[in-house]
Design a protein around this motif. Sequence first.
Motif, PDB file in Angstrom:
ATOM      1  N   ASP A  89       0.649  -1.082   0.144  1.00  0.00           N
ATOM      2  CA  ASP A  89       0.293  -0.324  -0.329  1.00  0.00           C
ATOM      3  C   ASP A  89       1.279   0.770   0.428  1.00  0.00           C
ATOM      4  N   ARG A  90       2.198   0.959   0.369  1.00  0.00           N
ATOM      5  CA  ARG A  90       3.345   1.757  -0.069  1.00  0.00           C
ATOM      6  C   ARG A  90       2.950   2.741  -0.941  1.00  0.00           C
ATOM      7  N   PRO A  91       3.105   4.014  -1.314  1.00  0.00           N
ATOM      8  CA  PRO A  91       2.620   4.442  -2.932  1.00  0.00           C
ATOM      9  C   PRO A  91       4.220   4.412  -3.443  1.00  0.00           C
ATOM     10  N   TYR A  92       4.228   4.956  -4.768  1.00  0.00           N
ATOM     11  CA  TYR A  92       4.761   4.264  -6.005  1.00  0.00           C
ATOM     12  C   TYR A  92       6.486   5.640  -5.959  1.00  0.00           C
ATOM     13  N   THR A  93       7.143   4.132  -6.324  1.00  0.00           N
ATOM     14  CA  THR A  93       8.756   5.296  -6.120  1.00  0.00           C
ATOM     15  C   THR A  93       9.334   5.002  -7.357  1.00  0.00           C
ATOM     16  N   LEU A  94       9.818   5.714  -7.811  1.00  0.00           N
ATOM     17  CA  LEU A  94      10.930   5.786  -8.947  1.00  0.00           C
ATOM     18  C   LEU A  94      12.050   5.135  -9.009  1.00  0.00           C
ATOM     19  N   ASP A  95      12.435   4.613 -10.305  1.00  0.00           N
ATOM     20  CA  ASP A  95      13.568   4.444 -10.516  1.00  0.00           C
ATOM     21  C   ASP A  95      13.748   3.889 -12.202  1.00  0.00           C
ATOM     22  N   ALA A  96      14.977   3.219 -12.299  1.00  0.00           N
ATOM     23  CA  ALA A  96      16.057   3.059 -13.373  1.00  0.00           C
ATOM     24  C   ALA A  96      14.664   2.695 -14.708  1.00  0.00           C
ATOM     25  N   GLY A  97      14.128   3.458 -15.565  1.00  0.00           N
ATOM     26  CA  GLY A  97      14.002   3.154 -16.562  1.00  0.00           C
ATOM     27  C   GLY A  97      12.548   3.806 -16.814  1.00  0.00           C
ATOM     28  N   ASP A  98      11.860   4.870 -15.646  1.00  0.00           N
ATOM     29  CA  ASP A  98      10.763   5.477 -15.610  1.00  0.00           C
ATOM     30  C   ASP A  98      10.358   6.943 -16.507  1.00  0.00           C
TER      31      ASP A  98
ATOM     32  N   VAL B  89      15.087   8.797 -16.155  1.00  0.00           N
ATOM     33  CA  VAL B  89      15.428   8.140 -14.916  1.00  0.00           C
ATOM     34  C   VAL B  89      16.432   6.982 -15.518  1.00  0.00           C
ATOM     35  N   ASP B  90      18.033   7.135 -14.999  1.00  0.00           N
ATOM     36  CA  ASP B  90      18.748   6.319 -15.730  1.00  0.00           C
ATOM     37  C   ASP B  90      18.779   5.367 -14.835  1.00  0.00           C
ATOM     38  N   ALA B  91      19.914   4.848 -15.640  1.00  0.00           N
ATOM     39  CA  ALA B  91      20.508   3.578 -14.970  1.00  0.00           C
ATOM     40  C   ALA B  91      21.049   3.649 -13.250  1.00  0.00           C
ATOM     41  N   SER B  92      21.574   4.396 -13.161  1.00  0.00           N
ATOM     42  CA  SER B  92      22.357   5.327 -11.745  1.00  0.00           C
ATOM     43  C   SER B  92      20.969   5.870 -10.842  1.00  0.00           C
ATOM     44  N   GLY B  93      20.014   5.770 -12.016  1.00  0.00           N
ATOM     45  CA  GLY B  93      18.633   5.809 -10.488  1.00  0.00           C
ATOM     46  C   GLY B  93      18.758   7.709 -10.763  1.00  0.00           C
ATOM     47  N   LYS B  94      18.630   8.497 -11.585  1.00  0.00           N
ATOM     48  CA  LYS B  94      19.281   9.824 -11.181  1.00  0.00           C
ATOM     49  C   LYS B  94      18.975  10.377 -12.789  1.00  0.00           C
TER      50      LYS B  94
ATOM     51  N   VAL C 188      19.873  14.636 -10.491  1.00  0.00           N
ATOM     52  CA  VAL C 188      19.075  14.734  -9.380  1.00  0.00           C
ATOM     53  C   VAL C 188      18.640  13.391  -8.822  1.00  0.00           C
ATOM     54  N   SER C 189      19.238  12.688  -8.122  1.00  0.00           N
ATOM     55  CA  SER C 189      18.715  11.288  -7.912  1.00  0.00           C
ATOM     56  C   SER C 189      17.598  11.470  -7.564  1.00  0.00           C
ATOM     57  N   ALA C 190      17.245  10.298  -8.285  1.00  0.00           N
ATOM     58  CA  ALA C 190      15.610   9.714  -8.240  1.00  0.00           C
ATOM     59  C   ALA C 190      15.347   8.660  -7.614  1.00  0.00           C
ATOM     60  N   ARG C 191      16.359   7.534  -7.898  1.00  0.00           N
ATOM     61  CA  ARG C 191      15.685   5.770  -7.232  1.00  0.00           C
ATOM     62  C   ARG C 191      15.625   6.528  -5.636  1.00  0.00           C
TER      63      ARG C 191
END
Length: 270
Positions: free
Chosen positions: A118-127, A145-150, A159-162
């Motif tokens: 039930d947690r909100p969706y979090t971003l990761d590589a590929g979004d 969002v690249d492979a490093s999560g930024k 900017v870090s998004a992961r």
Amino acid sequence: MRGARLLLAAGAALALSGCMHEQVAQQADVRATVSVPPPRHLYSASPAYAQQAYEQPSYATVHGHDQVSGGRGFFNSAQSEPQPADKSSAVGGPYVVPPRVYASSPPPQSPPVLAIADRPYTLDAGDRLRVVVFGQDGITNTYVVDASGKVNLPLIGAVSARGLTNQQLAAAIASRLKQGYVREPHVSVEVETYRPFFILGEVTTPGQYPYVANLTAEMAVAIAGGFAPRAYKQTVQLTRRADGQQAHIEVPLGYPIRPGDTILVKERWF
């Protein structure tokens, strides 16, 4: 003459009967004085009988140069004197079944995947994200969002998004823009295209597929062409990244799937 003979015969008969009566009386007295023990079974296991057998031997004590002390039995010695059986220990009570004690098992803990369902969706590589900065058309654009999560934006760089939600990433971008670039930045972040999910195992076409809204494990199997003939159709194994770690759990077919999840359909045994 004849009468005298009759008298002599009668006297002899009386004397003989008296002698016989006296002998019978003597035999009766001897039998009364001698106590005949009651018959005992050869294999009797009674503790009282065992004690009586030691205390009342039925044989005479042997006297001589090799006399055995105590005269208790053939296998007894002078050093070991047979002790009477303990009646308290010989008589046992009814058998009582010992109570069964079962160790209490610890309460089941919620798996990590169920805890974050039930947690909100979090971003990761590929979004693929749509970043909008009001009044700044040069920064407003679509970013991946690249492979490093930024995500790389103009002026402020990477900017870090992961592991961040949309709102958290928007606040991070606004904080970076305030550092000498925009006085009062207003930033919004939306997901244009979610990263794909993966399905493996006993399906017709395993592989990588684009994520669609409200996806479940059963829908993911349908997208992959359905179950293979040897597929186990009750549950699937789900792998999800949670708090920087990979979590594995068995889930039913109606369990919701998120972008980036890996679904494994196992093979049935029968």
